[in-house]
Structures are given as C-alpha cells and as structure tokens.
Enzyme design. Structure first.
Site, PDB file in Angstrom:
ATOM      1  N   TYR A  33       0.830  -1.203   0.000  1.00 52.46           N
ATOM      2  CA  TYR A  33       0.000   0.000   0.000  1.00 52.46           C
ATOM      3  C   TYR A  33       0.861   1.249   0.000  1.00 52.46           C
ATOM      4  O   TYR A  33       2.075   1.181   0.222  1.00 52.46           O
ATOM      5  CB  TYR A  33      -0.957  -0.007   1.197  1.00 52.46           C
ATOM      6  CG  TYR A  33      -0.324   0.326   2.539  1.00 52.46           C
ATOM      7  CD1 TYR A  33       0.522  -0.570   3.182  1.00 52.46           C
ATOM      8  CD2 TYR A  33      -0.571   1.552   3.152  1.00 52.46           C
ATOM      9  CE1 TYR A  33       1.088  -0.255   4.411  1.00 52.46           C
ATOM     10  CE2 TYR A  33      -0.017   1.874   4.381  1.00 52.46           C
ATOM     11  CZ  TYR A  33       0.820   0.965   5.008  1.00 52.46           C
ATOM     12  OH  TYR A  33       1.390   1.283   6.209  1.00 52.46           O
ATOM     13  N   ARG A  52       8.289   4.049  -4.637  1.00 49.54           N
ATOM     14  CA  ARG A  52       8.342   3.036  -3.572  1.00 49.54           C
ATOM     15  C   ARG A  52       7.340   1.910  -3.845  1.00 49.54           C
ATOM     16  O   ARG A  52       7.630   0.733  -3.585  1.00 49.54           O
ATOM     17  CB  ARG A  52       8.083   3.674  -2.208  1.00 49.54           C
ATOM     18  CG  ARG A  52       8.298   2.682  -1.060  1.00 49.54           C
ATOM     19  CD  ARG A  52       8.225   3.332   0.297  1.00 49.54           C
ATOM     20  NE  ARG A  52       6.921   3.926   0.537  1.00 49.54           N
ATOM     21  CZ  ARG A  52       6.632   4.745   1.535  1.00 49.54           C
ATOM     22  NH1 ARG A  52       7.581   5.075   2.405  1.00 49.54           N
ATOM     23  NH2 ARG A  52       5.428   5.248   1.685  1.00 49.54           N
ATOM     24  N   ARG A 101      -8.409 -20.681  -1.541  1.00 47.98           N
ATOM     25  CA  ARG A 101      -7.312 -20.349  -0.633  1.00 47.98           C
ATOM     26  C   ARG A 101      -6.161 -21.308  -0.889  1.00 47.98           C
ATOM     27  O   ARG A 101      -6.316 -22.523  -0.724  1.00 47.98           O
ATOM     28  CB  ARG A 101      -7.768 -20.444   0.832  1.00 47.98           C
ATOM     29  CG  ARG A 101      -6.660 -20.142   1.837  1.00 47.98           C
ATOM     30  CD  ARG A 101      -7.194 -20.126   3.268  1.00 47.98           C
ATOM     31  NE  ARG A 101      -6.146 -19.756   4.223  1.00 47.98           N
ATOM     32  CZ  ARG A 101      -5.364 -20.630   4.872  1.00 47.98           C
ATOM     33  NH1 ARG A 101      -5.501 -21.926   4.666  1.00 47.98           N
ATOM     34  NH2 ARG A 101      -4.439 -20.200   5.702  1.00 47.98           N
ATOM     35  N   LYS A 151       6.468  -2.091   1.842  1.00 52.34           N
ATOM     36  CA  LYS A 151       5.311  -1.498   2.527  1.00 52.34           C
ATOM     37  C   LYS A 151       4.097  -2.418   2.388  1.00 52.34           C
ATOM     38  O   LYS A 151       3.180  -2.167   1.596  1.00 52.34           O
ATOM     39  CB  LYS A 151       5.030  -0.099   1.968  1.00 52.34           C
ATOM     40  CG  LYS A 151       4.145   0.748   2.877  1.00 52.34           C
ATOM     41  CD  LYS A 151       4.194   2.205   2.468  1.00 52.34           C
ATOM     42  CE  LYS A 151       3.211   3.079   3.220  1.00 52.34           C
ATOM     43  NZ  LYS A 151       3.355   3.107   4.658  1.00 52.34           N
ATOM     44  N   GLU A 183      11.800   2.182  14.273  1.00 53.31           N
ATOM     45  CA  GLU A 183      10.942   3.277  13.811  1.00 53.31           C
ATOM     46  C   GLU A 183       9.693   3.322  14.671  1.00 53.31           C
ATOM     47  O   GLU A 183       9.498   2.492  15.557  1.00 53.31           O
ATOM     48  CB  GLU A 183      10.593   3.106  12.320  1.00 53.31           C
ATOM     49  CG  GLU A 183       9.954   1.775  11.995  1.00 53.31           C
ATOM     50  CD  GLU A 183       9.814   1.501  10.495  1.00 53.31           C
ATOM     51  OE1 GLU A 183       9.802   2.450   9.689  1.00 53.31           O
ATOM     52  OE2 GLU A 183       9.705   0.312  10.145  1.00 53.31           O
TER      53      GLU A 183
HETATM   54  N1  PDD Z   1       2.841   4.890   7.364  1.00 51.55           N
HETATM   55  N2  PDD Z   1       7.526   3.630   8.861  1.00 51.55           N
HETATM   56  C1  PDD Z   1       6.383   2.926   8.882  1.00 51.55           C
HETATM   57  C2  PDD Z   1       6.368   1.608   9.579  1.00 51.55           C
HETATM   58  C3  PDD Z   1       5.224   3.439   8.263  1.00 51.55           C
HETATM   59  O1  PDD Z   1       4.086   2.734   8.286  1.00 51.55           O
HETATM   60  C4  PDD Z   1       5.284   4.710   7.641  1.00 51.55           C
HETATM   61  C5  PDD Z   1       4.091   5.327   6.950  1.00 51.55           C
HETATM   62  C6  PDD Z   1       6.510   5.414   7.662  1.00 51.55           C
HETATM   63  C7  PDD Z   1       6.672   6.763   6.993  1.00 51.55           C
HETATM   64  O2  PDD Z   1       6.616   6.681   5.604  1.00 51.55           O
HETATM   65  P1  PDD Z   1       6.113   7.907   4.721  1.00 51.55           P
HETATM   66  O3  PDD Z   1       6.917   9.076   5.121  1.00 51.55           O
HETATM   67  O4  PDD Z   1       6.379   7.487   3.331  1.00 51.55           O
HETATM   68  O5  PDD Z   1       4.642   8.092   5.032  1.00 51.55           O
HETATM   69  C8  PDD Z   1       7.611   4.830   8.261  1.00 51.55           C
HETATM   70  C9  PDD Z   1       1.644   5.379   6.689  1.00 51.55           C
HETATM   71  C10 PDD Z   1       1.492   6.859   6.759  1.00 51.55           C
HETATM   72  C11 PDD Z   1       0.430   4.614   7.199  1.00 51.55           C
HETATM   73  O6  PDD Z   1       0.581   3.420   7.386  1.00 51.55           O
HETATM   74  O7  PDD Z   1      -0.642   5.204   7.368  1.00 51.55           O
END
Ligand code: PDD
Length: 287
Positions: A33, A52, A101, A151, A183
């Site tokens: 996503y 990304r 599945r 992601k 993070e």
């Molecule tokens: N999350 N690290 C993680 C684990 C994240 O889920 C996100 C973003 C970031 C920051 O990435 P970016 O700057 O590209 O948004 C770092 C999004 C916002 C979410 O899951 O809603």
C-alpha cells in the site's frame, strides 16, 4: 453524499465497492500500500510514493495493476470527486484472487492483481493540537518480520503497538530491536542531540519513508547536520528533542519517551523548523 472509492477500474459509492473473500490481501496480507497526503487539493511527494510502490511490488513479484500515469489520474479523480482539500489518498494493491485459498502464488498471467484506492478528508490536519503540544511515546519490542522496507499491509503489530500506547495513556510507540530504535508504529523516528539530527540508516529493518527523504533533503539544504545511524532508546531518552515523520503527520514533535520528558517538554526548535519547511515546500511542489 457517500464517498467515491476506486476498485479495479470503477469509481463507486463506498457501499457498492466489493472485493472477493478469496482476495489474497484479505487471506494472506499479500498486498502492498501507499498513503499520499493531500494539501490544498494537491498530492504531496507523489513521484516518491509511486517509486516506492513499484519497488514494493517488484520485491514481491507482484504485477502493477496499472501504469504509474494511470495511478496519478486515479488519485486526482478521487481527490476531485470527493472534494478533498486536506487529507490523503490510500492505495492498496494485492495479488488478487484465484477463487480459492492456496498458499502458493497464483500464476500472474492468469490472476490479475487488485487495486483499491480511497480518500480520507482531514480538514485542518496541518494545525492539529498534537503538532502544537508534541506527542508522547512508549518503547515496545519490534517483533515484526525482517522485510520492513517493503510497505506491506501486514499492519497487525503496528496496530497492537498503537493499542499498547493507548493503554499506557500516550500517543504512539517506538519499536526497539537489540536496544536500538527501528521506527515508530507508522512513522520514522528521529532524535536531535546538540545540532545533530539523528535517524536510523535505511535497510531492511525500516521503511524508507518518503517524508523522511524530503525532510532530510530540506535539513541538509538548511545546513543542518544529519547523521543516518542507529540510535539507542537510552540515547533517545536523554536527547534534546525528538520527532517522527510520515505522510499523515508530516514532522511531528515528540516530547516524552517512556515517561522521560525531553527538554522543557514542548516541541523543540529543530522539529518546529523542519515542520514549517516541509509544509511550505510540499505545498509549493504538490501536483
Ligand atoms: N505509514 N515507517 C512505517 C512503519 C510506516 O508505516 C510509515 C508510513 C513510515 C513513513 O513513511 P512515509 O513518510 O512514506 O509516510 C515509516 C503510513 C502513513 C500509514 O501506514 O498510514
């Protein structure tokens, strides 16, 4: 008026949008996503998000459902149809459904990946109370899988982390592995020590935030010193300042970690300055 969402080629009222119960995103979290922020009706850092997305798809051998120009059209159409001024566009690609599945990936030539996108309106998001007061975080162990650079929609643990924070009466959690901060649950983490901005280097352990890339670029352009290296949770608790970045929070000051108050307990000057620069520059560059 109900929200209009995008599902596999169609714009539909949200109540009419449907995805198969066999969709691999639903059964296996087999999907990726992106979240792109919208400010003043413009998409922020869009090329970074599509780059990304392409990388996430390729790391998982998943086909892109549409090309990136079409993706831009879909984002713009959703923003326009839902009259989003400030908010975001959420986009999800899953490996689709082959009607059953099965752990084994279906043949990509036969089963198309699935694309869903929707908007969330967040009026006044840039002036949130949290951005003025700063947020408080706790540390929790990072027990996620080893490819956090992709992601994926496997967000159960980040979600649990937010619940742990809520139960502790704070705003969010920072994840820690081997004593070092990886993070935040849904953001990248930073500390400021003296005049140095310190944030973990990229690798499989963290997501390469698109906001992170922009903020580090702006910091360097403003002659600030940036150190990309791991930092310990103990170092964080004695830092002068801390903050997080993401597409939904921009630059958000952190004023307390595990009950230890940073500085005077209010947002620090570096976080405040970077937030201003990021919002100003992003508004100018939005498409
Ligand atoms: N999350 N690290 C993680 C684990 C994240 O889920 C996100 C973003 C970031 C920051 O990435 P970016 O700057 O590209 O948004 C770092 C999004 C916002 C979410 O899951 O809603």
């Amino acid at each position: 008026m109900s929200r209009i969402v995008y599902v596999n080629g169609e714009y539909l009222p949200e109540e009419d949008a449907k995805i198969s119960v066999f969709d691999r995103g639903f059964l296996f979290a087999d999907g990726v996503y992106e979240v792109t922020s919208v400010l003043g009706g413009k998409l922020i850092d869009f090329p970074g998000h599509t780059a990304r997305l392409e990388r996430s798809l390729s790391e998982l051998d998943m086909a892109a459902p549409v090309d990136m120009d079409t993706l831009l059209d879909i984002h713009r159409e959703l923003v326009q149809r839902n009259q989003v001024d400030d908010g975001l566009v959420y986009l999800q690609v899953t490996r689709g459904s082959d009607g059953d599945r099965d752990f084994v990936f279906p043949d990509a030539a036969k089963v198309a990946s699935s694309l869903v996108a929707f908007t969330q309106s967040k009026p006044g998001v840039t002036e949130s109370a949290a951005s003025k007061s700063g947020i408080r975080v706790i540390s929790i162990p990072d027990v996620r899988w080893g490819r956090r650079d992709i992601k994926t929609v496997q967000l159960l643990y980040p979600s649990m982390g937010k619940m742990m924070a809520k139960a502790a009466g704070v705003d969010d959690a920072w994840m820690v592995e081997d004593g070092e901060v990886t993070e935040g649950t849904s953001n990248n983490a930073y500390i400021v020590v003296g005049n140095r901005i310190i944030t973990r280097q990229l690798g499989n352990e963290i997501l390469a935030g698109i906001t992170r890339a922009a903020v580090l670029r702006f910091a360097r352009e403003a002659q600030m010193t940036v150190e990309e290296r791991a930092f310990g949770i103990d170092e964080a608790k004695t830092a002068d300042e801390a903050f997080v970045t993401s597409a939904t929070t921009f630059v958000m000051p952190v004023v307390e970690i595990d009950g230890e108050v940073l500085g005077d307990g209010t947002p620090g000057p570096v976080a405040k300055r970077l937030r201003e620069i990021y919002l100003d520059e992003s508004r100018k560059a939005g498409i």
